[in-house]
Design a protein around this motif. Structure first.
Motif, PDB file in Angstrom:
ATOM      1  N   PRO A  19      -6.408   1.444   9.715  1.00 28.35           N
ATOM      2  CA  PRO A  19      -7.121   2.718   9.567  1.00 28.35           C
ATOM      3  C   PRO A  19      -6.344   3.711   8.703  1.00 28.35           C
ATOM      4  O   PRO A  19      -5.142   3.575   8.517  1.00 28.35           O
ATOM      5  N   SER A  20      -7.043   4.706   8.207  1.00 24.95           N
ATOM      6  CA  SER A  20      -6.476   5.722   7.318  1.00 24.95           C
ATOM      7  C   SER A  20      -6.038   5.135   5.986  1.00 24.95           C
ATOM      8  O   SER A  20      -5.153   5.672   5.317  1.00 24.95           O
ATOM      9  N   ARG A  21      -6.646   3.990   5.618  1.00 23.88           N
ATOM     10  CA  ARG A  21      -6.415   3.389   4.305  1.00 23.88           C
ATOM     11  C   ARG A  21      -4.954   3.022   4.079  1.00 23.88           C
ATOM     12  O   ARG A  21      -4.360   3.338   3.049  1.00 23.88           O
ATOM     13  N   ASN A  22      -4.368   2.367   5.057  1.00 26.44           N
ATOM     14  CA  ASN A  22      -2.999   1.873   4.944  1.00 26.44           C
ATOM     15  C   ASN A  22      -2.980   0.355   5.002  1.00 26.44           C
ATOM     16  O   ASN A  22      -3.914  -0.276   5.505  1.00 26.44           O
ATOM     17  N   VAL A  23      -1.920  -0.236   4.479  1.00 29.35           N
ATOM     18  CA  VAL A  23      -1.674  -1.664   4.626  1.00 29.35           C
ATOM     19  C   VAL A  23      -0.356  -1.816   5.371  1.00 29.35           C
ATOM     20  O   VAL A  23       0.654  -1.223   4.986  1.00 29.35           O
ATOM     21  N   GLU A  24      -0.376  -2.613   6.441  1.00 27.88           N
ATOM     22  CA  GLU A  24       0.803  -2.796   7.274  1.00 27.88           C
ATOM     23  C   GLU A  24       1.242  -4.257   7.263  1.00 27.88           C
ATOM     24  O   GLU A  24       0.410  -5.162   7.234  1.00 27.88           O
ATOM     25  N   ILE A  25       2.554  -4.477   7.303  1.00 35.10           N
ATOM     26  CA  ILE A  25       3.117  -5.823   7.375  1.00 35.10           C
ATOM     27  C   ILE A  25       3.852  -5.967   8.700  1.00 35.10           C
ATOM     28  O   ILE A  25       4.639  -5.094   9.083  1.00 35.10           O
ATOM     29  N   TYR A  26       3.610  -7.085   9.389  1.00 36.60           N
ATOM     30  CA  TYR A  26       4.225  -7.335  10.688  1.00 36.60           C
ATOM     31  C   TYR A  26       5.076  -8.591  10.629  1.00 36.60           C
ATOM     32  O   TYR A  26       4.706  -9.588  10.011  1.00 36.60           O
ATOM     33  N   SER A  27       6.224  -8.529  11.295  1.00 40.46           N
ATOM     34  CA  SER A  27       7.117  -9.686  11.418  1.00 40.46           C
ATOM     35  C   SER A  27       7.689  -9.701  12.829  1.00 40.46           C
ATOM     36  O   SER A  27       8.196  -8.671  13.302  1.00 40.46           O
ATOM     37  N   GLY A  28       7.564 -10.855  13.500  1.00 40.47           N
ATOM     38  CA  GLY A  28       8.053 -10.933  14.867  1.00 40.47           C
ATOM     39  C   GLY A  28       7.350  -9.979  15.801  1.00 40.47           C
ATOM     40  O   GLY A  28       7.946  -9.485  16.766  1.00 40.47           O
ATOM     41  N   GLY A  29       6.081  -9.696  15.528  1.00 39.50           N
ATOM     42  CA  GLY A  29       5.301  -8.784  16.354  1.00 39.50           C
ATOM     43  C   GLY A  29       5.614  -7.321  16.132  1.00 39.50           C
ATOM     44  O   GLY A  29       5.074  -6.448  16.829  1.00 39.50           O
ATOM     45  N   ARG A  30       6.446  -7.023  15.156  1.00 44.30           N
ATOM     46  CA  ARG A  30       6.857  -5.632  14.888  1.00 44.30           C
ATOM     47  C   ARG A  30       6.438  -5.228  13.482  1.00 44.30           C
ATOM     48  O   ARG A  30       6.552  -6.005  12.535  1.00 44.30           O
ATOM     49  N   ARG A  31       5.946  -4.013  13.355  1.00 44.27           N
ATOM     50  CA  ARG A  31       5.566  -3.522  12.028  1.00 44.27           C
ATOM     51  C   ARG A  31       6.813  -3.192  11.232  1.00 44.27           C
ATOM     52  O   ARG A  31       7.651  -2.409  11.678  1.00 44.27           O
ATOM     53  N   ILE A  32       6.932  -3.794  10.051  1.00 48.47           N
ATOM     54  CA  ILE A  32       8.118  -3.567   9.229  1.00 48.47           C
ATOM     55  C   ILE A  32       7.805  -2.749   7.977  1.00 48.47           C
ATOM     56  O   ILE A  32       8.729  -2.314   7.290  1.00 48.47           O
ATOM     57  N   LEU A  33       6.532  -2.534   7.708  1.00 47.64           N
ATOM     58  CA  LEU A  33       6.182  -1.747   6.519  1.00 47.64           C
ATOM     59  C   LEU A  33       4.777  -1.195   6.669  1.00 47.64           C
ATOM     60  O   LEU A  33       3.874  -1.877   7.173  1.00 47.64           O
ATOM     61  N   ARG A  34       4.613   0.051   6.251  1.00 45.87           N
ATOM     62  CA  ARG A  34       3.275   0.643   6.122  1.00 45.87           C
ATOM     63  C   ARG A  34       3.221   1.354   4.780  1.00 45.87           C
ATOM     64  O   ARG A  34       4.054   2.227   4.494  1.00 45.87           O
ATOM     65  N   VAL A  35       2.261   0.981   3.950  1.00 50.13           N
ATOM     66  CA  VAL A  35       2.075   1.625   2.659  1.00 50.13           C
ATOM     67  C   VAL A  35       0.627   2.071   2.534  1.00 50.13           C
ATOM     68  O   VAL A  35      -0.264   1.525   3.185  1.00 50.13           O
ATOM     69  N   SER A  36       0.408   3.048   1.685  1.00 44.89           N
ATOM     70  CA  SER A  36      -0.940   3.522   1.427  1.00 44.89           C
ATOM     71  C   SER A  36      -1.648   2.579   0.471  1.00 44.89           C
ATOM     72  O   SER A  36      -1.027   1.972  -0.405  1.00 44.89           O
ATOM     73  N   MET A  37      -2.957   2.448   0.624  1.00 44.57           N
ATOM     74  CA  MET A  37      -3.734   1.599  -0.277  1.00 44.57           C
ATOM     75  C   MET A  37      -3.767   2.142  -1.702  1.00 44.57           C
ATOM     76  O   MET A  37      -4.145   1.425  -2.627  1.00 44.57           O
ATOM     77  N   LYS A  38      -3.369   3.396  -1.875  1.00 45.68           N
ATOM     78  CA  LYS A  38      -3.340   3.953  -3.227  1.00 45.68           C
ATOM     79  C   LYS A  38      -1.991   3.733  -3.900  1.00 45.68           C
ATOM     80  O   LYS A  38      -1.829   4.063  -5.083  1.00 45.68           O
ATOM     81  N   ASP A  39      -1.024   3.171  -3.163  1.00 39.31           N
ATOM     82  CA  ASP A  39       0.292   2.937  -3.753  1.00 39.31           C
ATOM     83  C   ASP A  39       0.243   1.833  -4.803  1.00 39.31           C
ATOM     84  O   ASP A  39      -0.589   0.910  -4.725  1.00 39.31           O
ATOM     85  N   GLU A  40       1.137   1.939  -5.758  1.00 40.24           N
ATOM     86  CA  GLU A  40       1.175   0.991  -6.876  1.00 40.24           C
ATOM     87  C   GLU A  40       1.448  -0.434  -6.379  1.00 40.24           C
ATOM     88  O   GLU A  40       2.371  -0.665  -5.616  1.00 40.24           O
ATOM     89  N   ASN A  41       0.618  -1.376  -6.843  1.00 48.36           N
ATOM     90  CA  ASN A  41       0.743  -2.809  -6.537  1.00 48.36           C
ATOM     91  C   ASN A  41       0.419  -3.151  -5.089  1.00 48.36           C
ATOM     92  O   ASN A  41       0.788  -4.235  -4.613  1.00 48.36           O
TER      93      ASN A  41
END
Length: 206
Positions: free
Chosen positions: A130-152
């Motif tokens: 939600p809120s137009r973000n992309v999140e990456i999870y590793s080992g059940g933990r979120r390790i990164l959240r970036v906006s969908m408008k961010d480069e690449n």
């Protein structure tokens, strides 16, 4: 001048919307698009540009009222306006400093986040949140959240799909969590109280 800044804000919004649509396509396309295996995900320049465009007029108005109330000797209002100005400047400086900041760097089958490298096999999922973000999870933990408008950001999703990482597009327009609602409510209440204080001071000094 107001029209000029409105036009600039509309241009920025158009660019952000295009980036958003590219990320959605990267999640949903039947055929995974070809992208480089060496790229960096960076904070979008439009974040800083949007802050600059939207805060310019409030900044000018604060300066104008600051001069007026300083001449009238209204110390409390002057202090409040100075704090507001500091907040506006801090927001713009922070946005400009963060512009172009590398949030993650992809190299082949690995991704480097916050000084630590993760192999594709260590990534649980890439989630369109939600809120137009992309999140990456590793080992059940979120390790990164970036906006969908961010480069690449779209390239990041395509990279994950090409390497067999689970990708999931959530409800981008779902209601925020209760904790988020509470934070927003507190911020809104503080802003409302500050405006009421300014209004009362203005009425008493009139």
């Amino acid at each position: 001048m107001g029209s000029m800044f409105n036009d600039e804000q509309q241009r920025i919004n158009s660019i952000d919307e295009q980036s958003f649509n590219e990320v959605i396509d990267a999640f949903c396309e039947d055929t995974v698009r070809e992208t480089s295996d060496n790229f960096a995900v960076k904070t979008s320049w439009t974040t800083a540009a949007s802050y600059n465009a939207s805060l310019f007029i409030p900044f000018v108005l604060c300066l104008r009222f600051l001069g007026q109330y300083k001449r009238e000797g209204n110390t409390v209002t002057v202090i409040i306006l100075c704090i507001t100005l500091i907040g506006l400047v801090a927001a713009c400086v922070y946005a400009n400093v963060m512009k172009g900041t590398v949030r993650a760097r992809v190299n082949g089958r690995s991704i480097r986040i916050g000084g630590k490298s993760y192999d594709c096999g260590q990534i649980d999922r890439v989630y369109g949140a939600p809120s137009r973000n992309v999140e990456i999870y590793s080992g059940g933990r979120r390790i990164l959240r970036v906006s969908m408008k961010d480069e690449n950001c779209a390239a990041l999703v395509s990279w994950a799909r090409r390497n067999g990482i689970n990708t999931e597009l959530g409800d981008l327009y779902s209601e925020p969590k209760d904790s988020t609602k509470i934070i927003l409510a507190v911020i809104g209440a503080l802003v409302f109280i500050a405006l009421m204080v300014i209004a009362v001071i203005y009425a008493l000094s009139a």
